[in-house]
Motif scaffolding. Structure first.
Motif, mmCIF file in Angstrom:
data_model
loop_
_atom_site.group_PDB
_atom_site.id
_atom_site.type_symbol
_atom_site.label_atom_id
_atom_site.label_comp_id
_atom_site.label_asym_id
_atom_site.label_seq_id
_atom_site.Cartn_x
_atom_site.Cartn_y
_atom_site.Cartn_z
ATOM 1 N N PHE A 20 4.476 2.408 -5.318
ATOM 2 C CA PHE A 20 3.651 1.928 -6.426
ATOM 3 C C PHE A 20 2.693 0.832 -5.952
ATOM 4 O O PHE A 20 1.508 0.824 -6.308
ATOM 5 C CB PHE A 20 4.547 1.402 -7.546
ATOM 6 C CG PHE A 20 3.798 0.789 -8.699
ATOM 7 C CD1 PHE A 20 2.925 1.546 -9.465
ATOM 8 C CD2 PHE A 20 3.961 -0.553 -9.019
ATOM 9 C CE1 PHE A 20 2.230 0.978 -10.529
ATOM 10 C CE2 PHE A 20 3.278 -1.123 -10.081
ATOM 11 C CZ PHE A 20 2.411 -0.357 -10.836
ATOM 12 N N ILE A 21 3.178 -0.064 -5.118
ATOM 13 C CA ILE A 21 2.335 -1.142 -4.591
ATOM 14 C C ILE A 21 1.213 -0.566 -3.730
ATOM 15 O O ILE A 21 0.056 -0.999 -3.803
ATOM 16 C CB ILE A 21 3.182 -2.137 -3.775
ATOM 17 C CG1 ILE A 21 4.167 -2.870 -4.695
ATOM 18 C CG2 ILE A 21 2.290 -3.155 -3.052
ATOM 19 C CD1 ILE A 21 5.225 -3.636 -3.953
ATOM 20 N N SER A 22 1.543 0.439 -2.916
ATOM 21 C CA SER A 22 0.526 1.047 -2.044
ATOM 22 C C SER A 22 -0.575 1.723 -2.853
ATOM 23 O O SER A 22 -1.708 1.854 -2.383
ATOM 24 C CB SER A 22 1.178 2.056 -1.095
ATOM 25 O OG SER A 22 1.579 3.235 -1.783
ATOM 26 N N LEU A 23 -0.238 2.159 -4.064
ATOM 27 C CA LEU A 23 -1.231 2.790 -4.927
ATOM 28 C C LEU A 23 -2.072 1.765 -5.676
ATOM 29 O O LEU A 23 -3.071 2.122 -6.312
ATOM 30 C CB LEU A 23 -0.528 3.703 -5.949
ATOM 31 C CG LEU A 23 0.214 4.914 -5.380
ATOM 32 C CD1 LEU A 23 1.014 5.609 -6.475
ATOM 33 C CD2 LEU A 23 -0.761 5.891 -4.734
ATOM 34 N N ASN A 24 -1.680 0.496 -5.584
ATOM 35 C CA ASN A 24 -2.378 -0.571 -6.312
ATOM 36 C C ASN A 24 -2.654 -1.765 -5.396
ATOM 37 O O ASN A 24 -2.137 -2.864 -5.618
ATOM 38 C CB ASN A 24 -1.545 -1.015 -7.524
ATOM 39 C CG ASN A 24 -1.417 0.072 -8.563
ATOM 40 O OD1 ASN A 24 -2.307 0.283 -9.379
ATOM 41 N ND2 ASN A 24 -0.288 0.784 -8.537
ATOM 42 N N PRO A 25 -3.456 -1.558 -4.359
ATOM 43 C CA PRO A 25 -3.738 -2.662 -3.423
ATOM 44 C C PRO A 25 -4.672 -3.700 -4.046
ATOM 45 O O PRO A 25 -5.353 -3.426 -5.042
ATOM 46 C CB PRO A 25 -4.422 -1.943 -2.252
ATOM 47 C CG PRO A 25 -5.100 -0.763 -2.906
ATOM 48 C CD PRO A 25 -4.176 -0.323 -4.001
ATOM 49 N N ALA A 26 -4.686 -4.861 -3.443
ATOM 50 C CA ALA A 26 -5.629 -5.896 -3.876
ATOM 51 C C ALA A 26 -7.054 -5.427 -3.594
ATOM 52 O O ALA A 26 -7.306 -4.713 -2.625
ATOM 53 C CB ALA A 26 -5.341 -7.202 -3.145
ATOM 54 N N THR A 27 -7.979 -5.823 -4.446
ATOM 55 C CA THR A 27 -9.381 -5.416 -4.294
ATOM 56 C C THR A 27 -10.295 -6.634 -4.402
ATOM 57 O O THR A 27 -9.895 -7.689 -4.900
ATOM 58 C CB THR A 27 -9.781 -4.393 -5.372
ATOM 59 O OG1 THR A 27 -9.568 -4.977 -6.672
ATOM 60 C CG2 THR A 27 -8.955 -3.131 -5.244
ATOM 61 N N PHE A 28 -11.529 -6.450 -3.939
ATOM 62 C CA PHE A 28 -12.527 -7.511 -4.039
ATOM 63 C C PHE A 28 -13.532 -7.134 -5.125
ATOM 64 O O PHE A 28 -14.133 -6.061 -5.093
ATOM 65 C CB PHE A 28 -13.252 -7.701 -2.705
ATOM 66 C CG PHE A 28 -14.262 -8.807 -2.725
ATOM 67 C CD1 PHE A 28 -13.871 -10.130 -2.658
ATOM 68 C CD2 PHE A 28 -15.618 -8.514 -2.817
ATOM 69 C CE1 PHE A 28 -14.809 -11.161 -2.676
ATOM 70 C CE2 PHE A 28 -16.566 -9.531 -2.840
ATOM 71 C CZ PHE A 28 -16.146 -10.857 -2.766
ATOM 72 N N SER A 29 -13.674 -8.006 -6.094
ATOM 73 C CA SER A 29 -14.592 -7.752 -7.203
ATOM 74 C C SER A 29 -15.991 -8.250 -6.841
ATOM 75 O O SER A 29 -16.201 -9.450 -6.635
ATOM 76 C CB SER A 29 -14.102 -8.456 -8.474
ATOM 77 O OG SER A 29 -15.072 -8.339 -9.493
#
Length: 281
Positions: free
Chosen positions: A60-69
């Motif tokens: 689940f974490i791998s499907l929701n990585p941190a992103t840069f806005s």
């Protein structure tokens, strides 16, 4: 591909899709878009040790990585996951969150200041879900410490209006139940042990498809499948280990498939027999 390469591939951690995991991951993803309210939905993921809880969380974490806005030139992190400290300790819990987010902290920092910094950081990163694995560790502390730790979870959920996902063994249910307010907010999801059915056979097919062997092993044949199930005691992590060890045995002995008799030759002890081995020493 030489033997070493094949064995490395076998030992690499692989995600295997199965219906319960797919359903739970979908449910977790749905929480990200849940409207903020004073009573956010939470999930308690319960299962025996080595039955897929942590692997499911990692997927689940791998499907929701941190992103840069690009809109506000800041990082966004919808999901943050930490492990509960070995005993209920507020300071160590906050430290785990700060470490996960690569935020420095001082040992001398007061607890109130650390709490405020964690809250502000989670808010700034627009965190939607906070995952606490091994939540059954809460029971390792005195009742007073348990209450304080669970109050921290309530505080973060209430202040930030985020969903909590707690995961652990069956004791995790008892840990959450010690706080009536918190227990009413959690919906339990149980990862049951595997039984001899079509879903289990589909799981075996998925494992077999990932093996770097030239010939089919036919794990799903009744006798073979039942033997793997009996050895592993229905735990997906143990099923994976039995298949891993038997596939490595096949490769080391120049076979291109796994056969049922190899299960008697691998160095594997079923979970319920491991204590017996120690007691016999």
């Amino acid at each position: 591909m030489d033997k070493e390469d094949k064995i490395r591939i076998i030992r690499e951690q692989k995600w295997i899709n199965y219906s319960d995991a797919v359903d739970i991951i979908k449910e977790l993803n749905d929480l990200k878009s849940y409207p903020k309210s004073s009573r956010m939905p939470n999930i308690l993921l319960v299962g025996d040790s080595n039955n897929g809880k942590t692997a499911l969380i990692e997927k689940f974490i791998s499907l929701n990585p941190a992103t840069f806005s690009e809109e506000n030139s800041e990082m966004e992190c919808s999901v943050v996951a930490v492990q509960a400290p070995p005993e209920p300790d507020e300071r160590r819990f906050y430290n785990s969150i700060l470490e996960k987010l690569l935020a420095p902290y001082k040992i001398s920092e007061k607890l109130d200041a650390r709490q405020m910094r964690v809250k502000n950081l989670l808010k700034k990163l627009d965190v939607k879900i906070l995952i606490i694995d091994e939540i059954h560790h809460v029971l390792a502390g005195a009742p007073t410490k348990q209450r304080k730790f669970l109050n921290v979870l309530k505080f973060l959920s209430n202040e930030l209006k985020i969903s909590l996902i707690c995961a652990g063994t069956k004791d995790a249910f008892n840990a959450i139940q010690t706080d009536p307010q918190l227990s009413n907010r959690f919906s339990p999801r149980v990862l049951k042990r595997w039984g001899f059915n079509n879903e289990y056979k589909r799981l075996l097919l998925s494992f077999e498809s990932k093996l770097p062997l030239k010939e089919p092993s036919h794990f799903i044949e009744d006798g073979f499948a039942q033997k793997i199930l009996a050895l592993s005691e229905g735990l997906i992590g143990e099923i994976s280990k039995v298949i891993e060890l038997s596939a490595i045995y096949a490769i080391e002995n120049n076979f291109e498939k796994v056969t049922p008799d190899m299960l008697d030759k691998i160095r594997y002890v079923p979970p319920s027999d491991r204590k017996k081995v120690i007691y016999k020493l």
